[in-house]
Design an enzyme around this catalytic site. Structure first.
Site, PDB file in Angstrom:
ATOM      1  N   ASP A 151       1.012  -1.026   0.106  1.00 43.19           N
ATOM      2  CA  ASP A 151      -0.200   0.129   0.133  1.00 43.19           C
ATOM      3  C   ASP A 151       0.973   1.388  -0.070  1.00 43.19           C
ATOM      4  OD1 ASP A 151      -2.402  -1.871   0.443  1.00 43.19           O
ATOM      5  OD2 ASP A 151      -1.786  -1.878   2.441  1.00 43.19           O
ATOM      6  N   HIS A 179      -5.364  -3.317   5.108  1.00 37.38           N
ATOM      7  CA  HIS A 179      -4.724  -3.543   4.175  1.00 37.38           C
ATOM      8  C   HIS A 179      -5.491  -4.382   2.767  1.00 37.38           C
ATOM      9  CE1 HIS A 179      -2.119  -4.676   1.554  1.00 37.38           C
ATOM     10  NE2 HIS A 179      -2.076  -6.455   1.227  1.00 37.38           N
TER      11      HIS A 179
END
Length: 330
Positions: A151, A179
């Site tokens: 990310d 996530h």
């Protein structure tokens, strides 16, 4: 001397991850484990002229025991990949069981190792891992990490036109929360250098960081998910962790941790109401030395994103803990 282990080494993430680890001078030994093809992957990588001695194991003949014994760092990308139309949550039933079994091996054979969980859904597989380690009496919150670096890598890449950095990784963009989807919260307001993102671009940029994995799933047309970029992200975190363990100072990277066991985590837990959260963490010889709280400086848009993240994470964490204690019988 550092022994690294990859559990799930024959898969789409495992193979390129193993290649990156083998090519790094930081590792003196690399042990690979999977249910198929591992000896072949190890033989292939063994021809690379880098220092790490490499071995590959299958489940037979105490393969997991031989893989994990003496490990300093264990990276776990094992599991099935996400397919078109499949949410990260759909992966849960299969991947949760795989991760639980592997963590039981870690608890038995390398209880002091750093454990990096890549297997999705990370929001749930890290709590599963913690519960397994707690049950075995070997849990250390400073040594268990959910790898959310992909990310961060995506955020760095997607804001390049605003950061002005020729090398996107020279920008620092904190990405916090979890996530998956809306639990991923990029803090563009706290980026370095300062980003001047046009208002009309902001929502699309946030969504791209949150759902960047869908781009890859669609582009691969059913043939897989984000494997190469995830392998790079997993390697980047592993490399930074080992550098910090070796004494390098000032290494900070966002990662999904159990807040109670890490310095600074209590304040974040009070703010979020959650036991697990991804925040920038200062890494050191013992792993997660200090959790850094970015929540007091978020802007109004980020505050709204965080509300959704908190709600999503609460359910994900509870699901993982429930699975760890009541694993469905096969």
């Amino acid at each position: 001397m550092v022994k690294a282990v990859v559990l799930g080494a024959s898969g789409g993430i495992g193979q390129p991850l193993s290649l990156l680890l083998k090519a790094s001078p930081l590792f003196s030994e690399l042990a690979l484990y999977d249910v198929v093809n591992t000896p072949g992957v190890a033989a292939d990588l063994s021809h690379i002229s880098s220092p790490a001695k490499i071995t590959g194991y299958l489940p037979k003949d105490d393969g997991l025991k031989n893989t994990l014994t003496g490990a300093d760092i264990v990276v776990i990308p094992a599991g099935i990949p996400r397919k078109p139309g499949m949410t990260r949550d759909d992966l849960f039933k299969i991947n949760a069981g795989i991760v639980k079994g592997l963590i039981e091996g870690c608890a038995q054979y390398c209880p002091k190792a750093f454990i990096l969980v890549i297997s999705n859904p990370v929001n749930s597989t890290v709590p599963i891992s913690a519960e397994v380690l707690k049950a075995a009496g070997v849990f250390d919150a400073k040594r268990l990490f959910g790898v959310t670096t992909l990310d961060v890598v995506r955020a760095e890449t997607f804001v390049q036109e605003y950061s002005g950095k020729k090398n996107p990784s020279e920008a620092t963009v904190p990405v916090i929360g979890g996530h998956s989807g809306e639990t991923i919260v990029p803090l563009f307001s706290q980026a370095t250098p300062k980003l001047d993102i046009p208002k009309e671009k902001y929502q699309d940029l946030v969504k791209r960081v949150q759902f960047g994995g869908d781009e890859v799933v669609q582009a691969k047309d059913g043939a897989g998910s984000a494997t190469l970029s995830m392998a790079y992200a997993g390697f980047r975190f592993a490399e930074k962790l080992i550098k910090a363990a070796n004494g390098e100072k000032g290494i900070i990277e966002p990662t999904y941790i159990y807040l109670d066991g890490v310095a600074g985590g209590d304040e974040i837990k009070k703010h979020t109401g959650l036991d697990y959260f991804s925040v920038p963490v200062e890494l050191g010889p013992n792993g997660a030395e200090k959790a850094i709280n970015p929540l007091t400086n978020v802007d109004a848009q980020e505050e709204e994103l965080l509300k959704a993240a908190y709600a999503g994470l609460k359910g994900n964490i509870e699901k993982g803990i429930e699975f760890a204690h009541n694993t469905p019988q096969k």
